[in-house]
Design an enzyme around this catalytic site. Sequence first.
Site, PDB file in Angstrom:
ATOM      1  N   ALA A   1      35.446  40.972  41.491  1.00 15.74           N
ATOM      2  CA  ALA A   1      34.286  40.525  40.720  1.00 15.74           C
ATOM      3  C   ALA A   1      34.756  39.692  39.535  1.00 15.74           C
ATOM      4  CB  ALA A   1      33.464  41.720  40.238  1.00 15.74           C
TER       5      ALA A   1
ATOM      6  N   ALA B   1      35.287  31.060  36.554  1.00 15.75           N
ATOM      7  CA  ALA B   1      36.370  31.292  37.506  1.00 15.75           C
ATOM      8  C   ALA B   1      37.188  32.476  37.040  1.00 15.75           C
ATOM      9  CB  ALA B   1      37.256  30.053  37.628  1.00 15.75           C
ATOM     10  N   LYS B   2      37.849  33.172  37.987  1.00 15.91           N
ATOM     11  CA  LYS B   2      38.620  34.367  37.650  1.00 15.91           C
ATOM     12  C   LYS B   2      39.833  34.026  36.796  1.00 15.91           C
ATOM     13  CE  LYS B   2      38.991  38.858  38.155  1.00 15.91           C
ATOM     14  NZ  LYS B   2      38.001  39.759  37.547  1.00 15.91           N
ATOM     15  N   VAL B   3      40.501  32.915  37.101  1.00 16.74           N
ATOM     16  CA  VAL B   3      41.667  32.496  36.330  1.00 16.74           C
ATOM     17  C   VAL B   3      41.289  31.283  35.497  1.00 16.74           C
ATOM     18  CG1 VAL B   3      44.050  31.713  36.420  1.00 16.74           C
ATOM     19  CG2 VAL B   3      43.226  33.360  38.100  1.00 16.74           C
TER      20      VAL B   3
END
Length: 349
Positions: free
Chosen positions: A150, A343-345
């Site tokens: 998530a 975005a996750k990163v």
Amino acid sequence: MTREKPGRMMADEMAEQPAVLRRILDEGAPAVRRTAGRIAARHPRFVLLTARGTSDNAALYAKYLLEVRLGKPCGMTSMSTVTAYGARPDLTDVLAVTVSQSGGSPDLVASTRAAREAGAITVAVTNNPDSPLAAVAEYQVDMLAGPEKALPATKTYTASLLTLYLFVAGLAGDDGAEARALPGLAERILARGAEVGRLAARYRFAGSMVLTSRGYGYPTAKEAALKLMETSYIPALSYSGADLLHGPLAMVDNVSPVIAIVPDGRGGEALQPVLERLRGRGADLFVVGNEGAVAGASAGFALPTAGVPEELQPVLEILPLQMLAYEVSIARGRDPDAPRALAKVTETR
């Protein structure tokens, strides 16, 4: 084909947190203590912390621990001084701790590499021991949270807090045994999801929110504000209680939702004048704290913090607020697993 319920990944990862905390205590703690012991033997003169987003709030928690428990001067890095301006400060005998769930953000990697080249003792606290960040740091500490899918970070945040607590305890020559109660208490809190769901109805149509705390609770206020913003798109402003009184209090009125995290300890005591001012302005005050603190508010969530040291309470304080962010997002028709434009990163430099 049946469409998966929105927020399923976030809900599952929130539910994993007691197991993650146990894993850290059972499997990760010995390695954290060994690393901390090696660093303590080098007698760093002060500490710099580097992070972004959720990890930045975990790093702020570590700053309180380092200053209160160790008496070490401690600051947060301004990464752009190195990555954008090319500054190369003398960091001889400085402990530079970088906190990152992914360990992949280029600015964190570049800043850590530069710190090591400048003479710092570098430590990467990350959920990915094979990451670029771990590769450039002298020492690596694994938070053992397991894959997090998530976009809103939940289990990696509480894993960061506990890992940093054990790391600082190790620097002080302590085994961190007081943290043993956390997994069971976390289970009790997470089992109260229906209670949080009812409370979330208060904020379904909120146009903005203010969150406040003091001491060890302040990183919780910042992290909860971030969760509300990224899952529900509610403008949520977080302030130290002391800063709230220096101007921002003027925007609070009887239709302004305010969430106060009231630690059971000195931070909660320091927050009392702020709570009195908020009540005086007729604020819609939601309190996360012990039963006594909740009793004086418009609404709240009582935490089982009796006997829990104040420095460990942030691991518990954030749990109902993660659930609140999730429930408000669902009530507003959002999908907390996939906030828009995130975005996750983070690819900042």
